[in-house]
Design a protein around this motif. Structure first.
Motif, PDB file in Angstrom:
ATOM      1  N   LYS A 103     -22.406 -42.535  25.102  1.00  0.00           N
ATOM      2  CA  LYS A 103     -21.762 -41.820  23.798  1.00  0.00           C
ATOM      3  C   LYS A 103     -20.354 -42.311  23.983  1.00  0.00           C
ATOM      4  O   LYS A 103     -19.747 -42.130  22.766  1.00  0.00           O
ATOM      5  N   LEU A 104     -19.787 -43.071  24.866  1.00  0.00           N
ATOM      6  CA  LEU A 104     -18.453 -43.593  24.856  1.00  0.00           C
ATOM      7  C   LEU A 104     -18.074 -44.708  25.841  1.00  0.00           C
ATOM      8  O   LEU A 104     -18.757 -44.562  27.107  1.00  0.00           O
ATOM      9  N   LEU A 105     -17.430 -45.611  25.820  1.00  0.00           N
ATOM     10  CA  LEU A 105     -17.157 -46.837  26.476  1.00  0.00           C
ATOM     11  C   LEU A 105     -15.443 -46.827  26.673  1.00  0.00           C
ATOM     12  O   LEU A 105     -14.737 -46.515  25.554  1.00  0.00           O
ATOM     13  N   ALA A 106     -15.012 -46.795  27.750  1.00  0.00           N
ATOM     14  CA  ALA A 106     -13.462 -46.863  27.871  1.00  0.00           C
ATOM     15  C   ALA A 106     -12.968 -47.771  28.922  1.00  0.00           C
ATOM     16  O   ALA A 106     -13.477 -47.972  30.077  1.00  0.00           O
ATOM     17  N   VAL A 107     -11.892 -48.670  28.631  1.00  0.00           N
ATOM     18  CA  VAL A 107     -11.300 -49.640  29.402  1.00  0.00           C
ATOM     19  C   VAL A 107      -9.916 -49.536  29.235  1.00  0.00           C
ATOM     20  O   VAL A 107      -9.286 -48.916  28.383  1.00  0.00           O
ATOM     21  N   LYS A 108      -8.875 -50.325  29.897  1.00  0.00           N
ATOM     22  CA  LYS A 108      -7.727 -50.358  29.686  1.00  0.00           C
ATOM     23  C   LYS A 108      -7.297 -51.386  28.921  1.00  0.00           C
ATOM     24  O   LYS A 108      -8.098 -52.474  28.626  1.00  0.00           O
ATOM     25  N   TRP A 109      -6.276 -51.227  28.250  1.00  0.00           N
ATOM     26  CA  TRP A 109      -5.581 -51.947  27.093  1.00  0.00           C
ATOM     27  C   TRP A 109      -5.270 -53.448  27.751  1.00  0.00           C
ATOM     28  O   TRP A 109      -5.528 -54.735  27.040  1.00  0.00           O
ATOM     29  N   GLY A 110      -4.846 -53.465  29.064  1.00  0.00           N
ATOM     30  CA  GLY A 110      -4.871 -54.818  29.750  1.00  0.00           C
ATOM     31  C   GLY A 110      -5.875 -55.732  29.960  1.00  0.00           C
ATOM     32  O   GLY A 110      -5.760 -56.717  30.004  1.00  0.00           O
ATOM     33  N   TRP A 111      -7.068 -55.051  29.905  1.00  0.00           N
ATOM     34  CA  TRP A 111      -8.144 -55.694  30.047  1.00  0.00           C
ATOM     35  C   TRP A 111      -8.765 -56.258  28.606  1.00  0.00           C
ATOM     36  O   TRP A 111      -9.124 -57.480  28.561  1.00  0.00           O
ATOM     37  N   THR A 112      -8.647 -55.390  27.711  1.00  0.00           N
ATOM     38  CA  THR A 112      -9.268 -55.786  26.399  1.00  0.00           C
ATOM     39  C   THR A 112      -8.101 -57.083  25.756  1.00  0.00           C
ATOM     40  O   THR A 112      -8.751 -57.694  25.079  1.00  0.00           O
ATOM     41  N   ASP A 154      -6.799 -57.069  37.661  1.00  0.00           N
ATOM     42  CA  ASP A 154      -6.161 -55.933  38.386  1.00  0.00           C
ATOM     43  C   ASP A 154      -6.669 -54.408  37.730  1.00  0.00           C
ATOM     44  O   ASP A 154      -6.604 -53.321  38.026  1.00  0.00           O
ATOM     45  N   LEU A 155      -7.291 -54.518  36.246  1.00  0.00           N
ATOM     46  CA  LEU A 155      -7.662 -53.597  35.367  1.00  0.00           C
ATOM     47  C   LEU A 155      -9.207 -53.778  35.168  1.00  0.00           C
ATOM     48  O   LEU A 155      -9.694 -53.226  34.275  1.00  0.00           O
ATOM     49  N   ASP A 156      -9.968 -54.249  35.902  1.00  0.00           N
ATOM     50  CA  ASP A 156     -11.323 -54.629  35.972  1.00  0.00           C
ATOM     51  C   ASP A 156     -12.355 -53.289  36.234  1.00  0.00           C
ATOM     52  O   ASP A 156     -13.072 -53.484  37.138  1.00  0.00           O
ATOM     53  N   PHE A 157     -12.077 -52.368  35.681  1.00  0.00           N
ATOM     54  CA  PHE A 157     -12.849 -51.105  35.950  1.00  0.00           C
ATOM     55  C   PHE A 157     -13.011 -50.330  34.533  1.00  0.00           C
ATOM     56  O   PHE A 157     -12.245 -50.596  33.792  1.00  0.00           O
ATOM     57  N   GLY A 158     -14.274 -49.570  34.312  1.00  0.00           N
ATOM     58  CA  GLY A 158     -14.417 -49.079  32.989  1.00  0.00           C
ATOM     59  C   GLY A 158     -15.241 -47.911  33.337  1.00  0.00           C
ATOM     60  O   GLY A 158     -15.811 -47.540  34.317  1.00  0.00           O
ATOM     61  N   PHE A 159     -15.270 -46.923  32.382  1.00  0.00           N
ATOM     62  CA  PHE A 159     -16.210 -45.509  32.467  1.00  0.00           C
ATOM     63  C   PHE A 159     -16.997 -45.671  31.252  1.00  0.00           C
ATOM     64  O   PHE A 159     -16.592 -45.940  30.213  1.00  0.00           O
ATOM     65  N   VAL A 160     -18.093 -45.075  31.576  1.00  0.00           N
ATOM     66  CA  VAL A 160     -19.227 -44.921  30.295  1.00  0.00           C
ATOM     67  C   VAL A 160     -19.391 -43.389  30.569  1.00  0.00           C
ATOM     68  O   VAL A 160     -19.859 -42.765  31.607  1.00  0.00           O
ATOM     69  N   ALA A 161     -19.363 -42.671  29.196  1.00  0.00           N
ATOM     70  CA  ALA A 161     -19.829 -41.104  29.150  1.00  0.00           C
ATOM     71  C   ALA A 161     -21.189 -41.229  28.401  1.00  0.00           C
ATOM     72  O   ALA A 161     -21.397 -42.171  27.744  1.00  0.00           O
ATOM     73  N   VAL A 162     -22.139 -40.405  29.168  1.00  0.00           N
ATOM     74  CA  VAL A 162     -23.430 -40.612  28.624  1.00  0.00           C
ATOM     75  C   VAL A 162     -23.819 -39.363  28.076  1.00  0.00           C
ATOM     76  O   VAL A 162     -23.448 -38.130  28.333  1.00  0.00           O
ATOM     77  N   ASN A 163     -24.738 -39.379  27.269  1.00  0.00           N
ATOM     78  CA  ASN A 163     -25.380 -38.255  26.589  1.00  0.00           C
ATOM     79  C   ASN A 163     -26.230 -37.203  27.379  1.00  0.00           C
ATOM     80  O   ASN A 163     -26.720 -37.753  28.357  1.00  0.00           O
ATOM     81  N   PRO A 164     -26.326 -35.884  27.209  1.00  0.00           N
ATOM     82  CA  PRO A 164     -27.060 -35.115  28.025  1.00  0.00           C
ATOM     83  C   PRO A 164     -28.582 -35.625  27.766  1.00  0.00           C
ATOM     84  O   PRO A 164     -28.913 -36.291  26.746  1.00  0.00           O
ATOM     85  N   ALA A 174     -17.637 -51.736  36.363  1.00  0.00           N
ATOM     86  CA  ALA A 174     -16.615 -52.832  36.005  1.00  0.00           C
ATOM     87  C   ALA A 174     -16.447 -52.965  34.506  1.00  0.00           C
ATOM     88  O   ALA A 174     -17.175 -52.795  33.817  1.00  0.00           O
ATOM     89  N   ALA A 175     -14.923 -53.243  34.271  1.00  0.00           N
ATOM     90  CA  ALA A 175     -14.855 -53.500  32.886  1.00  0.00           C
ATOM     91  C   ALA A 175     -15.323 -54.497  32.154  1.00  0.00           C
ATOM     92  O   ALA A 175     -15.957 -54.440  31.154  1.00  0.00           O
ATOM     93  N   HIS A 176     -15.710 -55.651  32.817  1.00  0.00           N
ATOM     94  CA  HIS A 176     -16.240 -56.726  32.387  1.00  0.00           C
ATOM     95  C   HIS A 176     -17.747 -56.714  32.212  1.00  0.00           C
ATOM     96  O   HIS A 176     -18.318 -57.292  31.352  1.00  0.00           O
TER      97      HIS A 176
END
Length: 296
Positions: free
Chosen positions: A153-162, A168-178, A118-120
């Protein structure tokens, strides 16, 4: 336009004064925070077994064993305690001075290093910023960490959430290191991303509730709350389950499926444990996944 954190020379000032690069999507609809190598190293050492055990849920869901009327109580499903699956785990992070957690899961991507939640869970929404010291523990179970700790290594959400805390944009992505030279999807597997699948679908939902030593899951049917919000009814989804994936076509042999939602959205996923929500998954979540994949 007011950014949630101060911008200095192309970098964003985050918690504790740390600097992290900021990237915007080509449509100005996506925002990511790069996590430096130093912070990742700190995160891995920070999350001791004691701190994980003491972390509290980041979301407001409260216990409630049953729906508020007799008819609903009779028909209500209840979540089942189990020992987890490799592609779903607990997402630990700091928010201010507090240690918290949500649920996250590995999602298909070209770089094989993305989680969805979730983005939150990773950004406070309007007027706030990203969390710090983010670490993912796949199949976390009663303190056990069978696949180790994977730092962000990275966190990403939509501008409408920030900027608007748009549910309706309460989702997000996290990239992790190897870890050990391997990417997370190659170690624990991943779920595919499914969009525009409508309502009334059978899903398996698994997550990490408050006060439980083990994760829970429920097989249930989605309902329409509104055009861009989906609901399911199942008891047991207390705080901590935000970010839990809603999986279509779950395969019990591979222990994976197609993620078609995450607990979040309306009321940040619901304010009682027997009703949960998700933003409707459409091109917005697909585009954010692609943006995070490229930015990572």
């Amino acid at each position: 336009m007011v950014l949630p954190s101060a911008v200095v020379g192309g970098l964003v000032v985050v918690g504790g004064g740390a600097l992290a690069a900021v990237s915007w999507g080509s449509d100005s609809g996506s925002l990511s925070r790069q996590v430096g190598v130093a912070e990742a190293a700190v995160s891995e050492s920070y999350w001791t077994p004691e701190r994980m055990e003491g972390a509290t849920p980041a979301d407001p869901k409260v216990p409630g064993a049953a729906a508020p009327n007799a008819t609903s109580r009779t028909a209500l499903r209840s979540a089942t305690v189990f020992h987890g699956v490799p592609a779903i785990g607990a997402l630990f992070f700091k928010n201010g001075s507090g240690d918290h957690y949500c649920t996250a899961s590995v999602i298909d991507s070209s770089k094989r290093n993305l989680l969805i939640t979730a983005a939150h869970c990773i950004h406070g929404g309007k007027g706030k910023g990203y969390v710090s010291n983010v670490a993912f523990v796949p199949k976390y179970d009663a303190g056990k960490r069978p696949y180790g700790i994977w730092t962000a290594k990275l966190l990403a959400v939509k501008w409408g959430w920030t900027h608007y805390s748009d549910p309706d944009l309460d989702f997000g992505f996290v990239a992790v290191n190897p870890r050990g030279g391997k990417k997370i999807a190659d170690v624990v597997g991943n779920n595919r991303l499914a969009i525009n699948k409508g309502f009334g679908r059978t899903v398996n939902v698994a997550g990490y509730p408050a006060g439980k030593e083990h994760p829970i899951y429920c097989r249930t049917i989605t309902k329409k709350r509104s055009k861009y919000q989906v609901r399911f009814d199942c008891g047991g989804f207390t705080g901590g389950t935000s970010g839990s994936p809603w999986m279509l076509w779950y395969n019990s042999k591979t222990k994976t499926g197609y993620t078609n939602g995450v607990i979040g959205g309306y009321q940040r996923g619901g304010n009682v444990s027997y009703i949960s929500y998700s933003p409707y998954f459409d091109k917005d979540v697909w585009n954010l996944r692609d943006f995070a994949d490229k930015a990572a």
